[in-house]
Design an enzyme around this catalytic site. Sequence first.
Site, PDB file in Angstrom:
ATOM      1  N   ASP A  23       0.824  -1.214   0.000  1.00 14.35           N
ATOM      2  CA  ASP A  23       0.000   0.000   0.000  1.00 14.35           C
ATOM      3  C   ASP A  23       0.859   1.266   0.000  1.00 14.35           C
ATOM      4  O   ASP A  23       1.963   1.275   0.552  1.00 14.35           O
ATOM      5  CB  ASP A  23      -0.906  -0.012   1.241  1.00 14.35           C
ATOM      6  CG  ASP A  23      -2.028   1.018   1.133  1.00 14.35           C
ATOM      7  OD1 ASP A  23      -2.374   1.399   0.005  1.00 14.35           O
ATOM      8  OD2 ASP A  23      -2.541   1.434   2.186  1.00 14.35           O
ATOM      9  N   GLY A  24       0.348   2.319  -0.623  1.00 17.20           N
ATOM     10  CA  GLY A  24       1.025   3.618  -0.580  1.00 17.20           C
ATOM     11  C   GLY A  24       1.515   4.135  -1.922  1.00 17.20           C
ATOM     12  O   GLY A  24       2.157   5.181  -1.990  1.00 17.20           O
ATOM     13  N   ASN A  25       1.183   3.419  -3.001  1.00 20.68           N
ATOM     14  CA  ASN A  25       1.640   3.856  -4.333  1.00 20.68           C
ATOM     15  C   ASN A  25       1.119   5.246  -4.688  1.00 20.68           C
ATOM     16  O   ASN A  25       1.857   6.093  -5.218  1.00 20.68           O
ATOM     17  CB  ASN A  25       1.133   2.902  -5.421  1.00 20.68           C
ATOM     18  CG  ASN A  25       1.729   1.520  -5.307  1.00 20.68           C
ATOM     19  OD1 ASN A  25       2.679   1.316  -4.567  1.00 20.68           O
ATOM     20  ND2 ASN A  25       1.165   0.576  -6.047  1.00 20.68           N
ATOM     21  N   HIS A  56       1.914   3.477  -9.170  1.00 20.48           N
ATOM     22  CA  HIS A  56       1.672   2.042  -9.402  1.00 20.48           C
ATOM     23  C   HIS A  56       2.806   1.429 -10.218  1.00 20.48           C
ATOM     24  O   HIS A  56       3.209   0.294  -9.978  1.00 20.48           O
ATOM     25  CB  HIS A  56       0.327   1.838 -10.111  1.00 20.48           C
ATOM     26  CG  HIS A  56      -0.851   2.256  -9.284  1.00 20.48           C
ATOM     27  ND1 HIS A  56      -0.981   1.898  -7.965  1.00 20.48           N
ATOM     28  CD2 HIS A  56      -1.946   3.012  -9.569  1.00 20.48           C
ATOM     29  CE1 HIS A  56      -2.106   2.404  -7.480  1.00 20.48           C
ATOM     30  NE2 HIS A  56      -2.707   3.097  -8.433  1.00 20.48           N
ATOM     31  N   SER A  91      -7.707  -5.286  -4.700  1.00 19.80           N
ATOM     32  CA  SER A  91      -8.751  -5.869  -3.853  1.00 19.80           C
ATOM     33  C   SER A  91     -10.092  -5.859  -4.564  1.00 19.80           C
ATOM     34  O   SER A  91     -10.294  -5.104  -5.531  1.00 19.80           O
ATOM     35  CB  SER A  91      -8.853  -5.100  -2.531  1.00 19.80           C
ATOM     36  OG  SER A  91      -9.557  -3.890  -2.725  1.00 19.80           O
ATOM     37  N   SER A  92     -11.024  -6.660  -4.059  1.00 15.91           N
ATOM     38  CA  SER A  92     -12.361  -6.683  -4.670  1.00 15.91           C
ATOM     39  C   SER A  92     -13.045  -5.332  -4.519  1.00 15.91           C
ATOM     40  O   SER A  92     -13.989  -5.027  -5.241  1.00 15.91           O
ATOM     41  CB  SER A  92     -13.209  -7.823  -4.089  1.00 15.91           C
ATOM     42  OG  SER A  92     -12.984  -7.988  -2.721  1.00 15.91           O
ATOM     43  N   GLU A  93     -12.553  -4.513  -3.593  1.00 19.17           N
ATOM     44  CA  GLU A  93     -13.127  -3.171  -3.394  1.00 19.17           C
ATOM     45  C   GLU A  93     -12.458  -2.112  -4.281  1.00 19.17           C
ATOM     46  O   GLU A  93     -12.978  -1.003  -4.440  1.00 19.17           O
ATOM     47  CB  GLU A  93     -12.993  -2.735  -1.927  1.00 19.17           C
ATOM     48  CG  GLU A  93     -13.907  -3.485  -0.961  1.00 19.17           C
ATOM     49  CD  GLU A  93     -13.508  -4.927  -0.714  1.00 19.17           C
ATOM     50  OE1 GLU A  93     -12.287  -5.215  -0.704  1.00 19.17           O
ATOM     51  OE2 GLU A  93     -14.401  -5.775  -0.563  1.00 19.17           O
ATOM     52  N   ARG A 137     -12.574   2.534  -7.462  1.00 18.69           N
ATOM     53  CA  ARG A 137     -11.713   3.684  -7.805  1.00 18.69           C
ATOM     54  C   ARG A 137     -12.131   4.262  -9.159  1.00 18.69           C
ATOM     55  O   ARG A 137     -12.848   3.610  -9.920  1.00 18.69           O
ATOM     56  CB  ARG A 137     -10.252   3.226  -7.855  1.00 18.69           C
ATOM     57  CG  ARG A 137      -9.779   2.798  -6.474  1.00 18.69           C
ATOM     58  CD  ARG A 137      -8.299   2.574  -6.441  1.00 18.69           C
ATOM     59  NE  ARG A 137      -7.904   2.267  -5.072  1.00 18.69           N
ATOM     60  CZ  ARG A 137      -6.676   2.332  -4.611  1.00 18.69           C
ATOM     61  NH1 ARG A 137      -5.688   2.677  -5.419  1.00 18.69           N
ATOM     62  NH2 ARG A 137      -6.415   2.052  -3.357  1.00 18.69           N
ATOM     63  N   LEU A 185      10.569 -20.344  -5.346  1.00 16.77           N
ATOM     64  CA  LEU A 185       9.554 -19.526  -4.671  1.00 16.77           C
ATOM     65  C   LEU A 185       8.173 -19.663  -5.327  1.00 16.77           C
ATOM     66  O   LEU A 185       8.062 -19.627  -6.554  1.00 16.77           O
ATOM     67  CB  LEU A 185      10.005 -18.055  -4.733  1.00 16.77           C
ATOM     68  CG  LEU A 185       9.034 -17.014  -4.159  1.00 16.77           C
ATOM     69  CD1 LEU A 185       9.005 -17.057  -2.637  1.00 16.77           C
ATOM     70  CD2 LEU A 185       9.415 -15.599  -4.624  1.00 16.77           C
TER      71      LEU A 185
HETATM   72  C1  IPE Z   1      -5.414  -2.572   0.005  1.00 15.23           C
HETATM   73  O1  IPE Z   1      -5.110  -1.222  -0.152  1.00 15.23           O
HETATM   74  C2  IPE Z   1      -5.410  -3.252  -1.320  1.00 15.23           C
HETATM   75  C3  IPE Z   1      -4.127  -3.339  -1.991  1.00 15.23           C
HETATM   76  C4  IPE Z   1      -2.976  -2.932  -1.547  1.00 15.23           C
HETATM   77  C5  IPE Z   1      -4.175  -3.970  -3.266  1.00 15.23           C
HETATM   78  P1  IPE Z   1      -6.248  -0.099  -0.232  1.00 15.23           P
HETATM   79  O2  IPE Z   1      -5.527   1.181  -0.411  1.00 15.23           O
HETATM   80  O3  IPE Z   1      -7.248  -0.463  -1.243  1.00 15.23           O
HETATM   81  O4  IPE Z   1      -6.912  -0.207   1.214  1.00 15.23           O
HETATM   82  P2  IPE Z   1      -7.832   0.839   1.985  1.00 15.23           P
HETATM   83  O5  IPE Z   1      -8.895   1.268   1.029  1.00 15.23           O
HETATM   84  O6  IPE Z   1      -6.964   1.995   2.394  1.00 15.23           O
HETATM   85  O7  IPE Z   1      -8.329   0.100   3.183  1.00 15.23           O
HETATM   86  C1  IPE Z   2      -1.807   0.265  -3.308  1.00 15.38           C
HETATM   87  O1  IPE Z   2      -1.532   1.629  -3.322  1.00 15.38           O
HETATM   88  C2  IPE Z   2      -2.073  -0.269  -4.685  1.00 15.38           C
HETATM   89  C3  IPE Z   2      -3.466  -0.632  -4.943  1.00 15.38           C
HETATM   90  C4  IPE Z   2      -4.449  -0.596  -4.085  1.00 15.38           C
HETATM   91  C5  IPE Z   2      -3.784  -1.075  -6.282  1.00 15.38           C
HETATM   92  P1  IPE Z   2      -2.690   2.711  -3.278  1.00 15.38           P
HETATM   93  O2  IPE Z   2      -3.093   3.016  -4.670  1.00 15.38           O
HETATM   94  O3  IPE Z   2      -3.782   2.264  -2.371  1.00 15.38           O
HETATM   95  O4  IPE Z   2      -1.927   3.944  -2.654  1.00 15.38           O
HETATM   96  P2  IPE Z   2      -2.486   4.972  -1.589  1.00 15.38           P
HETATM   97  O5  IPE Z   2      -2.924   4.170  -0.396  1.00 15.38           O
HETATM   98  O6  IPE Z   2      -3.615   5.707  -2.242  1.00 15.38           O
HETATM   99  O7  IPE Z   2      -1.316   5.844  -1.291  1.00 15.38           O
HETATM  100 MG    MG Z   3      -4.096   2.520  -0.384  1.00 14.86          MG
END
Ligand code: IPE
Ligand code: IPE
Ligand code: MG
Length: 248
Positions: free
Chosen positions: A22-24, A39, A67-69, A73, A133
Site C-alpha cells: 500500500d502507498g503507491n 503504481h 482488492s475486490s473493493e 476507484r 519460490l
Molecule cells: C489494500 O489497499 C489493497 C491493496 C494494496 C491492493 P487499499 O488502499 O485499497 O486499502 P484501503 O482502502 O486503504 O483500506
Molecule cells: C496500493 O496503493 C495499490 C493498490 C491498491 C492497487 P494505493 O493506490 O492504495 O496507494 P495509496 O494508499 O492511495 O497511497
Molecule cells: Mg491505499
Amino acid sequence: MYDNLNSSEQVGMPKHIAIIMDGNGRWATNQNKLRTVGHKAGVEALRSTIEVCATYRVEVLTVFAFSSENWSRPATEVNVLMDLFMLTLKRQAKRLHKNNIRLKIIGDKTKFSLSLQKKIKEVEGLTADNTGLLLVIAANYGGQWDIEQASLRMMEDASTKQVLLSDLNIKDYLSTSGMPDPDLFIRTGGEQRISNFLLWQIAYSELYFTSTLWPDFNKAELDLALKHFSSRQRRFGKTGEQINESAS
Ligand code: IPE
Ligand code: IPE
Ligand code: MG
C-alpha cells in the site's frame, strides 16, 4: 540465479510472507505526479522484493495487488492497473520462469478481460512445474469472497460426492489450499488494517506495519521486518514457558 544465501529452514525465517503493498498513490502525489506513476514504481518494488525472497529461500510470497473493493476507484485508475497487470505478466513471465518461480493468481478472475484471463493461465502453466519460490498474486481478491467461495464449493462437494460436510475441511477449499499459512504479514503505507486481504489464513500470522510507502520498500525494509519477526515469540495459545522448554 538466486542461490544458497539463506534458507526458510533457518530459525526465525518465515516460510510464507504476505504483503499488502500500500502507498503507491501517496508516493506519487508527494512528488506531484499522477497516482498511476506510483503504481508503476510499485511494480519495481515488487520485482526486487521477489528477488530478495527467492534469495532467502522463502517458500511462499503472497502480495495484494488489487482488492475486490478497488473496482470503486476512478475508471481511469482501474484501467491503468489492469493494463499494468497485463504488461507486467507479459514482461516478467520469462524472467520468473528462468528463476524457477511458480506463479499463482488468487481472486475472482472472472471479472478480468478474457485476454487477461488467458495470459494468467498461460504464465501459471509456464511456471507450474517450477520448484523455487511460489509467488501468489491476490488480484480481485477479498478475504470474505475466499471464505464464501470455499464454503460453497465444500457444500457442493459434500452433496455431489456424498460425503459428510463435517469430514471436509474449509482449508482445502480456500484459494491458498496446500500452502502454509503466512508466518509474517506486512502492510506498508502506514494504515493498520487488513482491508479484506487474507482473513482465515492470518489467524496466527505475526503482523508488521510500516509507514514506508510501497515504492520505497526495499531489501533493507524487508530485513527490518524479518528482524522484528525473529524477535517475536509465537505461542499459538501455549504459555511462554512451554515454548521456551520445547526450544531448549
Ligand atoms: C489494500 O489497499 C489493497 C491493496 C494494496 C491492493 P487499499 O488502499 O485499497 O486499502 P484501503 O482502502 O486503504 O483500506
Ligand atoms: C496500493 O496503493 C495499490 C493498490 C491498491 C492497487 P494505493 O493506490 O492504495 O496507494 P495509496 O494508499 O492511495 O497511497
Ligand atoms: Mg491505499
